[in-house]
Design an enzyme around this catalytic site. Sequence first.
Site: not given
Length: 409
Positions: A209-212, A275
């Site tokens: 995942a990412n921090r969005s 994102a």
Amino acid sequence: MLEDKRLLLIIGGGIAAYKSLDLIRRLKERGASVRVVMTSAAQHFITPLAAGALSHDRVFTELFDREAEQDIGHIRLSREADLLIVAPATADLMAKMAHGLADDLASAVLLANTRPVLLAPAMNPAMWANVATRRNAAQLAADGVRFVGPNAGAMAERGEDGAGRMAEPLEIVATVEAMLAAGGPLSGRHVLVTSGPTHEPIDPVRYIANRSSGKQGHAIAAAAARAGARVTLVSGPVNLPAPPGVTLRPVESARDMLAAVETALPADVAIFAAAVADWRAASEAPEKMKKDGGALPPLALTENPDILATIAHRTSGRPRLVIGFAAETQNVVAYAQAKRARKGCDWIVANDVSAHSGIPGGVMGGDTNEVHLITAEGSEAWPRASKAEVAARLIARIAAALGERESES
Ligand SMILES: Cc1cc2nc3c(=O)[nH]c(=O)nc-3n(C[C@H](O)[C@H](O)[C@H](O)COP(=O)(O)O)c2cc1C
């Protein structure tokens, strides 16, 4: 906000009907006139007397009402409204609407209706999750019906928890206000927005995942709805409620997101603020990968579909304005200009997501943003502002651009 608006509230037979009494009061406080139709099941939960006392009008309950039907009352009830609200929308009413049934006053009014409809579903989580209800909800959304809620939380049934609680009256009011923002600069337009991260599964419990946070994408969807657009918000997993008046399509992975975007088309404008993970695990392990103290498990990656480029390069059904987002940590404007050309989109909103951006809390997850708008004409640096302000400015630019394009063609 609702001065002179004529609303028809259809109350279905669920426990949440008591909240509809408060809803009538909230709508009236804002200057709306509210007419009420109650199903016969609804009258087991609240009385027409209470609804009538709050709406200051007669409450309609019978299809075969000799007095009302002298001038085809069931047709007139919807024609004389600017908007229909069904709250609580029972599983039964949704099923009737999805299939075009009309065997009582509420369903006959809904079938004869040509006005926008807002549903506030309320039911036991198992009823909401049932495949039949899922199918009916999907059909109604495809028919252009709007939803607010249901929300997750404790249910009236003791010990039950999950999605099925009716949206709170003020949430319903805000959605009604957004839907009636007629004459707004984007009224009559369909705006598609993606938001949040994507989760790419590695095994049944792990994902990439990412921090969005989804804050910017959700703010854009909210601003588009306030400008009168019909908004579809395709969102990855976030901890944010759907903004009032938007249709939410929750997704997990990049491939789910592309499928949801393609299903939501056609749209006048598509804004890709999500994102999206560039890569996913080449294969998802069917069982949880075990730590056995030996060699690390191999994690081969493969590229995800490029949602922005796919939609921007469509030869048919391409939205008139396709807008991408670029999150960069260096050479922000140069990289974003190259991205605009490569992806074939109209505009790029570029932001610096590096730790040295100076944005309190960082861009990802924070409440402020500082962006560059990259168009065919060049690049503009916008001053630092809240994500809501950036969203409002972007929506105003979109409305102006659509107006200019129309006057040119
Ligand atoms: C105590 C009780 C609570 C109920 N609550 C709900 C509810 O919250 N949502 C729902 O869809 N149906 C609920 N039902 C079932 C509906 O009342 C039933 O399906 C009814 O036929 C719906 O009629 P209507 O759609 O014409 O209002 C409930 C039934 C009972 C007896």
